[in-house]
Scaffold this motif. Structure first.
Motif, PDB file in Angstrom:
ATOM      1  N   PHE A  63      34.207  31.195  48.198  1.00  0.00           N
ATOM      2  CA  PHE A  63      33.800  32.487  47.647  1.00  0.00           C
ATOM      3  C   PHE A  63      34.166  33.637  48.586  1.00  0.00           C
ATOM      4  O   PHE A  63      34.687  34.664  48.145  1.00  0.00           O
ATOM      5  N   THR A  64      33.883  33.472  49.879  1.00  0.00           N
ATOM      6  CA  THR A  64      34.163  34.566  50.817  1.00  0.00           C
ATOM      7  C   THR A  64      35.658  34.840  50.930  1.00  0.00           C
ATOM      8  O   THR A  64      36.071  35.987  51.087  1.00  0.00           O
ATOM      9  N   SER A  65      36.471  33.791  50.854  1.00  0.00           N
ATOM     10  CA  SER A  65      37.914  33.995  50.992  1.00  0.00           C
ATOM     11  C   SER A  65      38.455  34.833  49.840  1.00  0.00           C
ATOM     12  O   SER A  65      39.306  35.708  50.037  1.00  0.00           O
ATOM     13  N   LEU A  66      37.966  34.591  48.625  1.00  0.00           N
ATOM     14  CA  LEU A  66      38.427  35.373  47.470  1.00  0.00           C
ATOM     15  C   LEU A  66      38.030  36.836  47.614  1.00  0.00           C
ATOM     16  O   LEU A  66      38.831  37.750  47.366  1.00  0.00           O
ATOM     17  N   SER A  67      36.778  37.057  48.038  1.00  0.00           N
ATOM     18  CA  SER A  67      36.294  38.431  48.199  1.00  0.00           C
ATOM     19  C   SER A  67      37.051  39.155  49.303  1.00  0.00           C
ATOM     20  O   SER A  67      37.508  40.287  49.148  1.00  0.00           O
ATOM     21  N   SER A  68      37.211  38.476  50.436  1.00  0.00           N
ATOM     22  CA  SER A  68      37.926  39.062  51.570  1.00  0.00           C
ATOM     23  C   SER A  68      39.401  39.277  51.247  1.00  0.00           C
ATOM     24  O   SER A  68      39.990  40.311  51.591  1.00  0.00           O
ATOM     25  N   MET A  69      39.997  38.305  50.544  1.00  0.00           N
ATOM     26  CA  MET A  69      41.411  38.398  50.191  1.00  0.00           C
ATOM     27  C   MET A  69      41.683  39.601  49.283  1.00  0.00           C
ATOM     28  O   MET A  69      42.660  40.321  49.481  1.00  0.00           O
ATOM     29  N   ARG A  70      40.818  39.836  48.330  1.00  0.00           N
ATOM     30  CA  ARG A  70      40.985  40.997  47.439  1.00  0.00           C
ATOM     31  C   ARG A  70      40.958  42.303  48.219  1.00  0.00           C
ATOM     32  O   ARG A  70      41.769  43.206  47.982  1.00  0.00           O
ATOM     33  N   ALA A  71      40.032  42.386  49.177  1.00  0.00           N
ATOM     34  CA  ALA A  71      39.922  43.615  49.968  1.00  0.00           C
ATOM     35  C   ALA A  71      41.166  43.826  50.823  1.00  0.00           C
ATOM     36  O   ALA A  71      41.696  44.941  50.918  1.00  0.00           O
ATOM     37  N   HIS A  72      41.661  42.756  51.450  1.00  0.00           N
ATOM     38  CA  HIS A  72      42.862  42.877  52.286  1.00  0.00           C
ATOM     39  C   HIS A  72      44.098  43.156  51.429  1.00  0.00           C
ATOM     40  O   HIS A  72      44.985  43.911  51.832  1.00  0.00           O
ATOM     41  N   HIS A  73      44.163  42.524  50.240  1.00  0.00           N
ATOM     42  CA  HIS A  73      45.307  42.741  49.355  1.00  0.00           C
ATOM     43  C   HIS A  73      45.361  44.200  48.890  1.00  0.00           C
ATOM     44  O   HIS A  73      46.456  44.771  48.726  1.00  0.00           O
TER      45      HIS A  73
END
Length: 274
Positions: A63-73
């Protein structure tokens, strides 16, 4: 679960999610010692405590990777070609890591985790700079690097950032791009590792209710809810300020967590009473 436990898990998720976004570390490595303490306090079988803490913490990275990935993307920082090159090896390695963990008893697994966290903290403090001419390796080298990152991540319940970020910066990927790309790599690590922990832990004797293999679902859901909320804030902070000083503070916290896991290993093995 009682409300005091829910509150503790929420606080843990907030800290893990912020660390995931800020440093691209997935947050799992920070959570494992705390989850180990909670599972021990709730009377989970001693031989399963560390295995379940690692598996549950790794599951939160889904879950955290998806949330963090969206922000970085959103900042255009994720290097997707690098993600695609590393992902196949990472998926394979992340499946193998939990299988290796299953072969280890609790004391040895806690020892491995403690040593790796101490190594990661030291790596953060040293912050070695790469040679100017170094580049990412060709496809076979990227597969091998991904497999190595995946095995260790699956073994210790980490998102891979403590290996993938140094690897990429060593190959002259800019720090912010390395952190963002590591956040994206956290998802295949967590997906493969979570499925592996469910598969290899499914028939383990003594599992508490609401466990799916080595994963304790109630803790996973509470921590994940808080982590997802905080990961974007950590990612935004990573793009607004130099993180060197925060890294040093974070490293000190990791040393404390490593010390606890080494103590847990010694206590479980009976070394302290010898």
């Amino acid at each position: 679960m009682d409300w005091s436990l829910v509150l503790i898990l929420l606080v843990m998720g907030i800290g893990g999610g912020f660390a995931a976004g800020l440093l691209g570390v997935g947050g799992g490595m920070v959570l494992v010692p705390f989850v180990t303490m909670i599972f021990s306090a709730r009377g989970f079988p001693p031989e399963l405590v560390v295995h379940m803490a690692i598996a549950t913490s790794l599951g939160t990275i889904l879950f955290t990777s998806l949330s963090s990935m969206r922000a970085h993307h959103a900042h255009g920082a994720v290097r997707w070609p690098v993600v695609l090159q590393l992902a196949p090896g990472i998926v394979l390695g992340s499946w193998i890591g939990p299988w290796i963990a299953k072969q280890l008893d609790t004391a040895l697994l806690a020892l491995v985790f403690g040593v790796f966290v101490a190594f990661s903290a030291t790596q953060m403090i040293l912050n070695r700079k790469p040679a100017a001419a170094r580049e990412l390796p060709p496809a076979p080298g990227m597969f091998a690097a991904g497999a190595g990152i995946g095995v260790v991540s699956g073994l210790v319940g980490a998102g891979g950032g403590f290996l993938s970020v140094p690897f990429m910066t060593w190959c002259n990927v800019k720090m912010h791009n390395a952190v963002a790309t590591s956040a994206a790599l956290g998802f295949p690590i967590a997906l493969s590792g979570t499925l592996s922990n469910i598969y290899f832990g499914w028939n383990a004797p003594g599992l508490p209710a609401w466990s799916f293999g080595y994963i304790y679902a109630p803790a996973l859901l509470v921590i994940a809810a808080a982590s997802v909320t905080m990961a974007p804030y950590g990612a935004r902070m990573a793009h607004r300020m130099p993180v060197a000083k925060l890294k040093r503070i974070f490293a000190m916290i990791l040393y404390c967590l490593a010390a606890y896991m080494l103590y847990k290993a010694a206590a479980t093995a009976g070394w302290l009473s010898a």
